[in-house]
Design an enzyme around this catalytic site. Structure first.
Site, short mmCIF file in Angstrom:
data_model
loop_
_atom_site.label_atom_id
_atom_site.label_comp_id
_atom_site.label_asym_id
_atom_site.label_seq_id
_atom_site.Cartn_x
_atom_site.Cartn_y
_atom_site.Cartn_z
N ARG A 1 0.80 -1.22 0.00
CA ARG A 1 0.00 0.00 0.00
C ARG A 1 0.83 1.28 0.00
O ARG A 1 0.57 2.20 -0.78
CB ARG A 1 -0.90 0.06 1.25
CG ARG A 1 -2.17 -0.71 1.16
CD ARG A 1 -2.51 -1.26 2.51
NE ARG A 1 -1.53 -2.28 2.82
CZ ARG A 1 -1.62 -3.56 2.41
NH1 ARG A 1 -2.69 -3.93 1.77
NH2 ARG A 1 -0.68 -4.45 2.67
N THR A 2 1.80 1.36 0.89
CA THR A 2 2.50 2.63 1.07
C THR A 2 3.25 3.00 -0.20
O THR A 2 3.13 4.13 -0.70
CB THR A 2 3.45 2.55 2.28
OG1 THR A 2 2.74 2.04 3.39
CG2 THR A 2 4.01 3.91 2.63
N LYS B 1 25.61 -4.21 -1.59
CA LYS B 1 27.09 -4.33 -1.72
C LYS B 1 27.79 -3.67 -0.54
O LYS B 1 29.01 -3.55 -0.54
CB LYS B 1 27.56 -3.65 -3.01
CG LYS B 1 26.92 -4.17 -4.28
CD LYS B 1 27.43 -3.33 -5.46
CE LYS B 1 26.48 -3.37 -6.62
NZ LYS B 1 26.75 -2.27 -7.57
N ARG C 1 11.32 3.75 3.32
CA ARG C 1 10.98 2.81 4.40
C ARG C 1 12.25 2.06 4.75
O ARG C 1 12.96 1.59 3.86
CB ARG C 1 9.89 1.84 3.95
CG ARG C 1 9.66 0.72 4.97
CD ARG C 1 8.45 -0.13 4.65
NE ARG C 1 7.22 0.60 4.90
CZ ARG C 1 6.01 0.07 4.81
NH1 ARG C 1 5.88 -1.21 4.47
NH2 ARG C 1 4.93 0.78 5.06
N HIS D 1 5.12 5.79 11.51
CA HIS D 1 4.60 5.63 10.14
C HIS D 1 3.65 6.82 9.90
O HIS D 1 2.43 6.65 9.86
CB HIS D 1 3.87 4.30 10.03
CG HIS D 1 3.59 3.83 8.63
ND1 HIS D 1 3.75 4.63 7.51
CD2 HIS D 1 3.15 2.63 8.17
CE1 HIS D 1 3.42 3.93 6.44
NE2 HIS D 1 3.05 2.72 6.81
N1 CP Z 1 -0.12 -0.10 5.90
C1 CP Z 1 1.07 -0.36 5.31
O1 CP Z 1 2.10 0.23 5.65
O2 CP Z 1 1.00 -1.31 4.34
P1 CP Z 1 2.24 -1.76 3.46
O3 CP Z 1 3.22 -2.44 4.37
O4 CP Z 1 1.66 -2.69 2.42
O5 CP Z 1 2.85 -0.54 2.84
#
Ligand code: CP
Length: 303
Positions: free
Chosen positions: A51-52, A80, A101, A129
Site C-alpha cells: 500500500r504505502t 554491496k 521505508r 509511520h
Molecule cells: N499499511 C502499510 O504500511 O502497508 P504496506 O506495508 O503494504 O505498505
C-alpha cells in the site's frame, strides 16, 4: 540541516495536520491534477510494502511527477555494503523528494539530517509511520464527522505496531480515550503510556478482546509483526491471539468503524469484510489522497 521532511507525526502541529486532511479532501474530489509536473519522486523501500509504496507512486503519477527508486534493497547498492548516508546523498542529487521505508528505527530522521531534500518516512522499524497516521486521521474524520472526543480501541501487536504509536501522538490534539488490548508480550510500550499520562490522555489496558468494545467509535486492529521478533517461538505463541469475527460486532455502536493499516493475516475474519462497519479497504484507498497532499506539502506547493 533543516528541510521540509515528514519523519514523525510530531513534526506537524494540529493546524498542519488539519491542513493535510483538508488538502486530501480536495484531491479525493479531483485526484488528477498535474501540479508536480517536472518533479522527481524517489521511493526507497528497504522493507517490503504494497500500500504505502504503490499509493505514494500512484499519488506522484496522478500529480504529474516521475518516479525513481527500488522496492527491494537487494537490487540496490546497499546489498554491496553502501551506507545509508551515501545512498541518501546520491539520491538527493536525482530527486526532489525521497519517500523511504527502512527497518532501522530512526533511519528516516538520520536521512533528514544529511540532506535538504525532503524525506518522507514511510515506516522506520517499530517506530513511526506518519503518512499512515494521516490517512488514519482522514478515515476517522470522514467516518465519524470529527476527530475530537472519540473512544479508540487499539488491538493486537501494540509493542511493534508503528501505526498505533504514531496515532497516539497525533490524537493527542483531539482529546481521545484509548483502550489498549494486547497480550502481555505485546503490550503498549511504557513510553507511549507515559506520553498519555503526561498529556492527560485517558487510557485503559486489557488482554481480553471479546465483549470489551461496546462503546467503541474506532476499533483499530493490527497484525502481529512477525518481522520484528528476535525469537520466532515467541511469535508462534502470540500470532493467533485475537481474531475479530462478525458475531462480535452485534452490540456495537452504529458509528463504529473497524480500521486496520493492513496487511491482514488472520486477526480479522473475512466474514467481517461485508459488515458495513468494516472500513479497512476504504482506509487504504484514502491513503492515495492523503499521500497526494503530503507530497504537495513537503514540496512547498499548494492547490
Ligand atoms: N499499511 C502499510 O504500511 O502497508 P504496506 O506495508 O503494504 O505498505
Amino acid at each position: 540541516m533543516k528541510s521540509n521532511s515528514l519523519v514523525s507525526i510530531s513534526d506537524y502541529g494540529k493546524e498542519e495536520i488539519l491542513e493535510i486532511l483538508d488538502l486530501a479532501a480536495k484531491f479525493e474530489a479531483n485526484p488528477n491534477q498535474k501540479i508536480l509536473d517536472g518533479k522527481i519522486v524517489a521511493t526507497l523501500f528497504f522493507e517490503p510494502s504494497t500500500r504505502t509504496r504503490l499509493s505514494f507512486e500512484t499519488a506522484a503519477n496522478r500529480l504529474g511527477a516521475r518516479i525513481i527508486g527500488f522496492s527491494d534493497a537487494a537490487t540496490s547498492s546497499s546489498s554491496k555494503g553502501e551506507t545509508l548516508n551515501d545512498t541518501i546523498k546520491i539520491v538527493s542529487n536525482y530527486a526532489d523528494v525521497i519517500v523511504m521505508r527502512h527497518f532501522i528505527e530512526g533511519a528516516a530522521r538520520y536521512a533528514s539530517e544529511i540532506t535538504q531534500t525532503p524525506i518522507v518516512n514511510a515506516g522506520d522499524g517499530a517506530n513511526q509511520h506518519p503518512s499512515q497516521t494521516l490517512l488514519d486521521l482522514y478515515s476517522i474524520r470522514k467516518t465519524q464527522g470529527r476527530l475530537d472526543n472519540l473512544n479508540i480501541y487499539m488491538v493486537g501487536d501494540l509493542k511493534y505496531g508503528r501505526t498505533v504509536h504514531s496515532l497516539i501522538h497525533a490524537m493527542y490534539h483531539f482529546n481521545p480515550t484509548f483502550h489498549f488490548i494486547a497480550p502481555d508480550e505485546l503490550k503498549m510500550p511504557e513510553e507511549y503510556k507515559q506520553f498519555c499520562r503526561q498529556h492527560n490522555i485517558k487510557y485503559t489496558e486489557s488482554t481480553e478482546l471479546e465483549g470489551h468494545f461496546d462503546d467503541a467509535d474506532i476499533l483499530y486492529m493490527t497484525r502481529v509483526q512477525r518481522e520484528r521478533f528476535q525469537d520466532l517461538m515467541e511469535y508462534e505463541r502470540v500470532k493467533d491471539v485475537y481474531c475479530l469475527r462478525n458475531s462480535m460486532l452485534d452490540n456495537t455502536k452504529p458509528n463504529l468503524r473497524i480500521l486496520h493499516p493492513l496487511p491482514r493475516v488472520n486477526e480479522i475474519d473475512m466474514d467481517v469484510d461485508s459488515n458495513e462497519k468494516a472500513y479497512y479497504f476504504q482506509q487504504a484507498q484514502n491513503g492515495l489522497y492523503v499521500r497526494q497532499a503530503i507530497l504537495t506539502k513537503v514540496l512547498g506547493l499548494n492547490l
